[in-house]
Each structure stands twice: as structure tokens, then as C-alpha cells.
Design an enzyme around this catalytic site. Structure first.
Site: not given
Ligand SMILES: Cc1cc2nc3c(=O)[nH]c(=O)nc-3n(C[C@H](O)[C@H](O)[C@H](O)COP(=O)(O)OP(=O)(O)OC[C@H]3O[C@@H](n4cnc5c(N)ncnc54)[C@H](O)[C@@H]3O)c2cc1C
Length: 386
Positions: A131, A163, A274, A346, A370
């Protein structure tokens, strides 16, 4: 293994308890011994995959009619929880197999289900979920990956980012724009195979935690797939992707529960061994109160997660709220509990000679993927219980 869909809201059945015993024994014998080294070397937990496949536990959610175990949502939670208790990276095998394949289960044609679910159930293939993109994370509907119709084919171009299990999985559910005018209603879902011409992967990300779970970009360069690989009708891909997350956020909650349980179990044992001031540190009330708080938060998170799993199984009207709430609450609890576990060890807790710092690093991701926990709060606020 299949439980009754109308199982008691909060209490696992005897079958669920037996499943937990089985998975715990397998996880401790065949997954735990590799967890520290998998993390240290950031390598895929092959031993865990082999052990899960040998015990038919890599994708228990696949319905029986497609060769799976037909486990209910709570049974799937229990599998993920018990694997995560010893190795969070390994728990992403059953978790992402559900995430990647659920769009097919929820919205796919019978032919797609037959073709793609049987190899998953047999352990011959894993399934990933595509996604997110470099510029479309929280705002997933802002994706740019394009699918253009060409006769009996669709041609996909774009970049999917972050991904999980990319490169290891054979199958990928890919969300792509089929009508740029319609934003989320112009997004469709497709099954893409690793072997399709034009599919390639980026270098593994260098992460804080879940280092054994490969996270890579997926590049789609003129990937030409038959039109019957579309999941559901054109324009329904985003709705399917969101419906999927309602169910699978509960599996992230399960992962958080497992990580937190692993940290609590370790800290509980440590404080009995401990000694300081001439007695076990577990004799001090200040330490006992910390353990009590950790156990209280964990149990509250577990009850909410199991309630959400029951709702997932029944597809209750308030599932969206409960899925987001379980993921958000359990992941916040796991972060607090794993940090407290380090505190209880600790200085030793701060080193890689003990597992709790790995568990703390692993817990962090459950607050992010997610949908970040801010996004979960947006989802909850829009779907407050009546
Ligand atoms: C290890 C890992 C595995 C993953 N696996 C998958 C996968 O298998 N498939 C897949 O599709 N995706 C995957 N993801 C993606 C993941 O779902 C996204 O990283 C996540 O949804 C956040 O998107 P972003 O990193 O672009 O952060 P951004 O959307 O840029 O967000 C940055 C910050 O802004 C905040 N923010 C953004 N919009 C708002 C709002 N409207 N109100 C308040 N706060 C907001 C966020 O909460 C966050 O703190 C993975 C990510 C990681 C790190």
C-alpha cells in the site's frame, strides 16, 4: 484448530489454549534460539519459517476450502502472540501472510482464491501487502503507482515502499491508481507475482528493530499482468485495503502483546535472581509495583485485543473502532512495558547480552505500521462507539 465464530467475547476456548501450548513449545524450541543472532545479523529467520511451515502455522487463517487450517481470528492472534514472545521478526511471517492475502480472501474471485491461497496454506509461498509509497504513508490514498488497461492486461508502474517480507514473498497485493480523477475510488488492487517481468526490489532498510524481517521497496516497471489478477471490481482496491486493516491491526496488537509478554517474563525471572542490598531486588516493593503495573497494562491490552478478534471473526459493525483501539492500546502498552523491563534489569538491560533491549526496539514498530498511532486515533474518533 478452527474455533466457533461465536466464541465467548473475552475468553479463549480449550482449543485456543491447546493451540497456545503448541505454539509456545515450538517457539521456545525452534525460534527463540535464533532470535538474538537474527537481530544481530539482520537476517531473515529461515529457521522460524521452516518450523512454522512444518507445523502448518505460517498462515493458519487460510479457509479450509482453500487448503488452510481455517483458524478463526483469535487463533491467528494466539499464533502471532506466541511467536512474537520470543522473536518479533519471526511473528511477521504469519502476520504479513494474513495482511497480504486478506484482500484476496475478502474481495477476490474464486479463481484468484484457488490459485493464490493454496500455495500459501501449503507453505510454498508467502504474501506481502503493498500500500505505502515514498510520498504516500498516512495519506495512502495519495499514491502514485499507476495501473493502465491494455486489452486483456493491466500494466503497472510505480514504487511501493516499506514492504515487509519483500523479496521473500512470492505474491504481492498491490494497490494502484486506475482512475486518477477519483482519488480513493480510483484505486484498484492486484495480485503481482515476484516472477512477473518488471518486478524488482530495493536494498533492505537498516532498521531500529524487527531486523530479521526484510523491509524493501518494490519496483514495478511496466509489469504486465492478466486482467483477472485484479482483486474485486475496478475502483474498490482502497476500500478492500482499509477493510483488510480493520482485521489485521488486531494481528499487530497480537505482536505487541507477545513482545510485551516476553519482556515481562524475562524481567520477572531476573528480579528473583539479581541481588542488591543482600536480597533479591524482587523483594523491594518499588520493583514489585513496577511488575504489577506492567502485568496490569498487558492484561488490559490482551482483553481488548481478544475482544477485537472476536469482533473481527463476526465482522461486527464496530470492528473499525476496535481494530484501531486494540492496535493503538497494545502497542503503546508494549512500548511502556519493554522500557520498564530494561529499567528492571538496570545497566544489564541496556546491553545486547540480554533480550529486553531487542524487545524494546521491536516494540516501537507496532506504534508505527498499519497506520501510526496518531492515525489510529483519527480512525477511532471517526468511529466512536455508539
Ligand atoms: C518496518 C516497516 C514495515 C512496514 N511494512 C509495510 C508493508 O508491509 N506494507 C505497506 O504498505 N506499508 C508498510 N509500512 C509502512 C507504514 O505503514 C508507514 O510507514 C506508516 O503508515 C506511516 O507512513 P509514513 O512512514 O509515510 O509516515 P508519515 O505519514 O509521513 O507520518 C509522519 C508523522 O506524521 C504523523 N501524521 C501524518 N498525518 C497525520 C495526521 N493527519 N494527523 C496527525 N498526525 C499525522 C504520523 O502519525 C507520523 O508521526 C511499513 C513501515 C515500516 C517502518
Amino acid at each position: 484448530m478452527a474455533g466457533s465464530p461465536d466464541f465467548d467475547l473475552y475468553r479463549p476456548s480449550e482449543e485456543h489454549d491447546m493451540l497456545r501450548d503448541t505454539v509456545r513449545a515450538l517457539a521456545e524450541a525452534k525460534i527463540a534460539p535464533y532470535a538474538a543472532e537474527v537481530d544481530e545479523n539482520a537476517r531473515f529467520p529461515r529457521e522460524a519459517l521452516d518450523a512454522l511451515v512444518a507445523a502448518d502455522l505460517q498462515a493458519v487463517h487460510v479457509p479450509e476450502e482453500f487448503g488452510g487450517a481455517g483458524a478463526d481470528a483469535l487463533a491467528t492472534v494466539i499464533v502471532i502472540e506466541e511467536v512474537a514472545r520470543v522473536c518479533a521478526s519471526s511473528s511477521l511471517i504469519p502476520a504479513v501472510n494474513k495482511l497480504g492475502s486478506l484482500p484476496v480472501i475478502l474481495s477476490g474471485s474464486e479463481d484468484l482464491k484457488k490459485k493464490y491461497l493454496a500455495p500459501l496454506a501449503k507453505g510454498e509461498a508467502m504474501f506481502s501487502y503493498c500500500l505505502s509509497e515514498p510520498d504516500a504513508g498516512s495519506d495512502a490514498a495519495g499514491m502514485k503507482t499507476r495501473a493502465v488497461r491494455d486489452g486483456d492486461f493491466w500494466v503497472l508502474n510505480g514504487v511501493k515502499r516499506w514492504i515487509t517480507n519483500a523479496g521473500e514473498s512470492e505474491y504481492y497485493t498491490v494497490m494502484a491508481v486506475t482512475d486518477p480523477e477519483k482519488r480513493s475510488k480510483g484505486i484498484s488492487a492486484f495480485v503481482v507475482e515476484k516472477s512477473d517481468e518488471g518486478v524488482s526490489f530495493g536494498a533492505p532498510e537498516k532498521k531500529l528493530g524487527i531486523k530479521g524481517s526484510p523491509t524493501r521497496e518494490v519496483y514495478l516497471d511496466n509489469v504486465r499482468i492478466p486482467a483477472d489478477r485484479m482483486i474485486g471490481a475496478e475502483g474498490t482496491g482502497f476500500a478492500t485495503a482499509m477493510k483488510t486493516l480493520d482485521h489485521t491491526r488486531i494481528t499487530i496488537a497480537a505482536q505487541a502483546l507477545g513482545i510485551a509478554q516476553g519482556a515481562l517474563d524475562y524481567a520477572k525471572g531476573y528480579v528473583q535472581e539479581r541481588k542488591q542490598f543482600g536480597k533479591p531486588i524482587g523483594d523491594f516493593q518499588g520493583v514489585q509495583f513496577m511488575l504489577a503495573d506492567m502485568a496490569m497494562k498487558l492484561e488490559a491490552a490482551r482483553q481488548l485485543t481478544y475482544a477485537a478478534a472476536a469482533k473481527s471473526e463476526r465482522v461486527d459493525a464496530d470492528l473499525t473502532f476496535f481494530g484501531a483501539a486494540a492496535k493503538c492500546y497494545a502497542s503503546d502498552a508494549a512500548m511502556e512495558i519493554t522500557l520498564d523491563a530494561i529499567q528492571l534489569l538496570g545497566g544489564y538491560g541496556y546491553t545486547r547480552d540480554y533480550p529486553v533491549e531487542r524487545m524494546m526496539r521491536d516494540a516501537k514498530i507496532t506504534q508505527l505500521y498499519e497506520g501510526t498511532n496518531q492515525i489510529q486515533r483519527i480512525v477511532m474518533a471517526r468511529n466512536l462507539p455508539k
